[in-house]
Design an enzyme around this catalytic site. Sequence first.
Site, PDB file in Angstrom:
ATOM      1  N   PRO A  16      40.855  37.409  40.442  1.00 33.47           N
ATOM      2  CA  PRO A  16      41.557  36.823  41.586  1.00 33.47           C
ATOM      3  C   PRO A  16      41.153  35.391  41.901  1.00 33.47           C
ATOM      4  O   PRO A  16      39.968  35.042  41.849  1.00 33.47           O
ATOM      5  CB  PRO A  16      41.150  37.741  42.747  1.00 33.47           C
ATOM      6  CG  PRO A  16      40.820  39.037  42.105  1.00 33.47           C
ATOM      7  CD  PRO A  16      40.262  38.705  40.746  1.00 33.47           C
ATOM      8  N   ASN A  17      42.144  34.603  42.218  1.00 34.87           N
ATOM      9  CA  ASN A  17      42.025  33.224  42.697  1.00 34.87           C
ATOM     10  C   ASN A  17      41.637  32.204  41.627  1.00 34.87           C
ATOM     11  O   ASN A  17      41.616  31.007  41.902  1.00 34.87           O
ATOM     12  CB  ASN A  17      41.036  33.134  43.878  1.00 34.87           C
ATOM     13  CG  ASN A  17      41.508  33.941  45.063  1.00 34.87           C
ATOM     14  OD1 ASN A  17      42.618  33.733  45.536  1.00 34.87           O
ATOM     15  ND2 ASN A  17      40.703  34.878  45.539  1.00 34.87           N
ATOM     16  N   ARG A  24      41.079  24.496  43.962  1.00 36.48           N
ATOM     17  CA  ARG A  24      40.301  25.434  44.782  1.00 36.48           C
ATOM     18  C   ARG A  24      38.857  24.952  44.910  1.00 36.48           C
ATOM     19  O   ARG A  24      38.125  24.896  43.915  1.00 36.48           O
ATOM     20  CB  ARG A  24      40.304  26.811  44.114  1.00 36.48           C
ATOM     21  CG  ARG A  24      39.473  27.844  44.815  1.00 36.48           C
ATOM     22  CD  ARG A  24      39.300  29.094  43.962  1.00 36.48           C
ATOM     23  NE  ARG A  24      38.466  30.057  44.671  1.00 36.48           N
ATOM     24  CZ  ARG A  24      37.909  31.112  44.094  1.00 36.48           C
ATOM     25  NH1 ARG A  24      38.105  31.349  42.809  1.00 36.48           N
ATOM     26  NH2 ARG A  24      37.158  31.927  44.802  1.00 36.48           N
ATOM     27  N   TYR A  29      33.864  24.683  42.311  1.00 37.06           N
ATOM     28  CA  TYR A  29      34.419  25.160  41.040  1.00 37.06           C
ATOM     29  C   TYR A  29      34.873  24.048  40.099  1.00 37.06           C
ATOM     30  O   TYR A  29      35.316  24.323  38.986  1.00 37.06           O
ATOM     31  CB  TYR A  29      35.585  26.111  41.321  1.00 37.06           C
ATOM     32  CG  TYR A  29      35.165  27.347  42.097  1.00 37.06           C
ATOM     33  CD1 TYR A  29      34.252  28.253  41.552  1.00 37.06           C
ATOM     34  CD2 TYR A  29      35.641  27.588  43.385  1.00 37.06           C
ATOM     35  CE1 TYR A  29      33.841  29.364  42.258  1.00 37.06           C
ATOM     36  CE2 TYR A  29      35.239  28.714  44.096  1.00 37.06           C
ATOM     37  CZ  TYR A  29      34.336  29.588  43.529  1.00 37.06           C
ATOM     38  OH  TYR A  29      33.920  30.700  44.229  1.00 37.06           O
ATOM     39  N   ASN A  80      35.632  36.870  33.922  1.00 37.64           N
ATOM     40  CA  ASN A  80      35.190  36.355  35.212  1.00 37.64           C
ATOM     41  C   ASN A  80      35.941  37.174  36.258  1.00 37.64           C
ATOM     42  O   ASN A  80      37.120  36.926  36.523  1.00 37.64           O
ATOM     43  CB  ASN A  80      35.516  34.863  35.363  1.00 37.64           C
ATOM     44  CG  ASN A  80      35.012  34.318  36.694  1.00 37.64           C
ATOM     45  OD1 ASN A  80      34.680  35.074  37.602  1.00 37.64           O
ATOM     46  ND2 ASN A  80      34.978  32.998  36.819  1.00 37.64           N
ATOM     47  N   ALA A  83      35.883  37.539  42.871  1.00 33.91           N
ATOM     48  CA  ALA A  83      35.259  38.299  43.965  1.00 33.91           C
ATOM     49  C   ALA A  83      35.103  39.784  43.644  1.00 33.91           C
ATOM     50  O   ALA A  83      34.244  40.457  44.224  1.00 33.91           O
ATOM     51  CB  ALA A  83      36.068  38.120  45.250  1.00 33.91           C
ATOM     52  N   HIS A  86      31.713  41.517  43.091  1.00 33.58           N
ATOM     53  CA  HIS A  86      30.770  41.907  44.132  1.00 33.58           C
ATOM     54  C   HIS A  86      31.044  43.283  44.743  1.00 33.58           C
ATOM     55  O   HIS A  86      30.220  43.784  45.488  1.00 33.58           O
ATOM     56  CB  HIS A  86      30.754  40.834  45.227  1.00 33.58           C
ATOM     57  CG  HIS A  86      30.681  39.437  44.665  1.00 33.58           C
ATOM     58  ND1 HIS A  86      29.625  39.024  43.884  1.00 33.58           N
ATOM     59  CD2 HIS A  86      31.530  38.371  44.729  1.00 33.58           C
ATOM     60  CE1 HIS A  86      29.828  37.773  43.504  1.00 33.58           C
ATOM     61  NE2 HIS A  86      30.982  37.356  44.007  1.00 33.58           N
ATOM     62  N   ASP A  93      33.592  50.573  36.344  1.00 34.70           N
ATOM     63  CA  ASP A  93      33.794  51.780  35.545  1.00 34.70           C
ATOM     64  C   ASP A  93      34.630  51.486  34.306  1.00 34.70           C
ATOM     65  O   ASP A  93      34.375  52.038  33.231  1.00 34.70           O
ATOM     66  CB  ASP A  93      34.457  52.873  36.389  1.00 34.70           C
ATOM     67  CG  ASP A  93      33.485  53.514  37.381  1.00 34.70           C
ATOM     68  OD1 ASP A  93      32.281  53.237  37.302  1.00 34.70           O
ATOM     69  OD2 ASP A  93      33.957  54.291  38.236  1.00 34.70           O
ATOM     70  N   GLU A 104      30.052  38.614  31.242  1.00 36.34           N
ATOM     71  CA  GLU A 104      30.515  38.219  32.583  1.00 36.34           C
ATOM     72  C   GLU A 104      30.196  36.737  32.791  1.00 36.34           C
ATOM     73  O   GLU A 104      29.059  36.314  32.596  1.00 36.34           O
ATOM     74  CB  GLU A 104      29.782  39.070  33.627  1.00 36.34           C
ATOM     75  CG  GLU A 104      30.145  38.740  35.057  1.00 36.34           C
ATOM     76  CD  GLU A 104      29.455  39.704  36.028  1.00 36.34           C
ATOM     77  OE1 GLU A 104      29.380  40.921  35.753  1.00 36.34           O
ATOM     78  OE2 GLU A 104      28.975  39.215  37.072  1.00 36.34           O
ATOM     79  N   HIS A 106      30.581  33.311  35.400  1.00 37.82           N
ATOM     80  CA  HIS A 106      30.908  32.704  36.688  1.00 37.82           C
ATOM     81  C   HIS A 106      30.757  31.203  36.570  1.00 37.82           C
ATOM     82  O   HIS A 106      29.755  30.724  36.028  1.00 37.82           O
ATOM     83  CB  HIS A 106      29.988  33.227  37.796  1.00 37.82           C
ATOM     84  CG  HIS A 106      30.113  34.710  37.978  1.00 37.82           C
ATOM     85  ND1 HIS A 106      31.197  35.277  38.606  1.00 37.82           N
ATOM     86  CD2 HIS A 106      29.332  35.725  37.565  1.00 37.82           C
ATOM     87  CE1 HIS A 106      31.060  36.600  38.585  1.00 37.82           C
ATOM     88  NE2 HIS A 106      29.940  36.889  37.948  1.00 37.82           N
ATOM     89  N   SER A 108      30.386  29.115  39.086  1.00 42.12           N
ATOM     90  CA  SER A 108      29.335  28.680  40.011  1.00 42.12           C
ATOM     91  C   SER A 108      28.076  29.516  39.818  1.00 42.12           C
ATOM     92  O   SER A 108      28.125  30.596  39.230  1.00 42.12           O
ATOM     93  CB  SER A 108      29.830  28.821  41.456  1.00 42.12           C
ATOM     94  OG  SER A 108      30.053  30.190  41.767  1.00 42.12           O
ATOM     95  N   ARG A 113      24.249  30.976  46.109  1.00 47.10           N
ATOM     96  CA  ARG A 113      25.254  30.856  47.172  1.00 47.10           C
ATOM     97  C   ARG A 113      25.002  31.917  48.247  1.00 47.10           C
ATOM     98  O   ARG A 113      23.869  32.251  48.533  1.00 47.10           O
ATOM     99  CB  ARG A 113      26.657  30.946  46.555  1.00 47.10           C
ATOM    100  CG  ARG A 113      26.919  29.816  45.530  1.00 47.10           C
ATOM    101  CD  ARG A 113      28.278  29.929  44.887  1.00 47.10           C
ATOM    102  NE  ARG A 113      29.348  29.841  45.890  1.00 47.10           N
ATOM    103  CZ  ARG A 113      30.612  30.171  45.655  1.00 47.10           C
ATOM    104  NH1 ARG A 113      30.964  30.618  44.454  1.00 47.10           N
ATOM    105  NH2 ARG A 113      31.524  30.052  46.613  1.00 47.10           N
TER     106      ARG A 113
HETATM  107  C1  DQA Z   1      33.270  33.184  40.825  1.00 50.67           C
HETATM  108  C2  DQA Z   1      32.244  33.504  41.909  1.00 50.67           C
HETATM  109  C3  DQA Z   1      32.769  34.565  42.852  1.00 50.67           C
HETATM  110  O1  DQA Z   1      31.815  34.831  43.868  1.00 50.67           O
HETATM  111  C4  DQA Z   1      34.046  34.086  43.508  1.00 50.67           C
HETATM  112  O2  DQA Z   1      34.566  35.103  44.334  1.00 50.67           O
HETATM  113  C5  DQA Z   1      35.050  33.618  42.535  1.00 50.67           C
HETATM  114  C6  DQA Z   1      34.601  32.782  41.419  1.00 50.67           C
HETATM  115  C7  DQA Z   1      32.794  32.021  39.918  1.00 50.67           C
HETATM  116  O3  DQA Z   1      33.390  31.855  38.861  1.00 50.67           O
HETATM  117  O4  DQA Z   1      31.883  31.285  40.271  1.00 50.67           O
HETATM  118  O5  DQA Z   1      36.240  33.837  42.680  1.00 50.67           O
HETATM  119  O6  DQA Z   1      33.438  34.320  40.006  1.00 50.67           O
END
Ligand code: DQA
Length: 151
Positions: A16-17, A24, A29, A80, A83, A86, A93, A104, A106, A108, A113
Amino acid sequence: MTTGKQTSKILVLHGPNLNMLGTREPGIYGTDTLDSIDQRLVTMGREHSISVECVQSNHEGELIDILQARASSVGGVIINPGALTHYSIALRDALSAISIPAIEVHLSNVHAREDFRRISVTAPVVTGQIAGFGPEGYLLALRYLIERGAS
Ligand code: DQA
């Protein structure tokens, strides 16, 4: 007869996002778009005769559907989860159920954070986590999978 896994494929899943990258929170990011990151991955893959398939979804269930559908025909996954990292036990699963390596990533440094970002419910069931290196993190993950022969 063709059975099971095809060779030379890596699946990249963005949660997401991440489609909003570029605009963003650029202070966190960066300004690279998701498309430019995907292009770099595809190019690096091509240099190693590996087909890199990149998919982004804002929907937990869709990410799980894609993982389930593609895991038997790719050699590794870079994810990635955004959110979902978390809190998504469902995604955890799904990752736990696949037998190929999953990395995985990320952009950031989630550990530097807010407290809630330090918790990853997915990290314990993947091969490893890369955080804080911006788009380079995806390329590091791809390099790992290529060198490991997970194609
Ligand atoms: C993220 C870190 C996550 O906490 C956040 O919700 C994201 C981006 C990152 O790539 O740093 O959407 O996965």
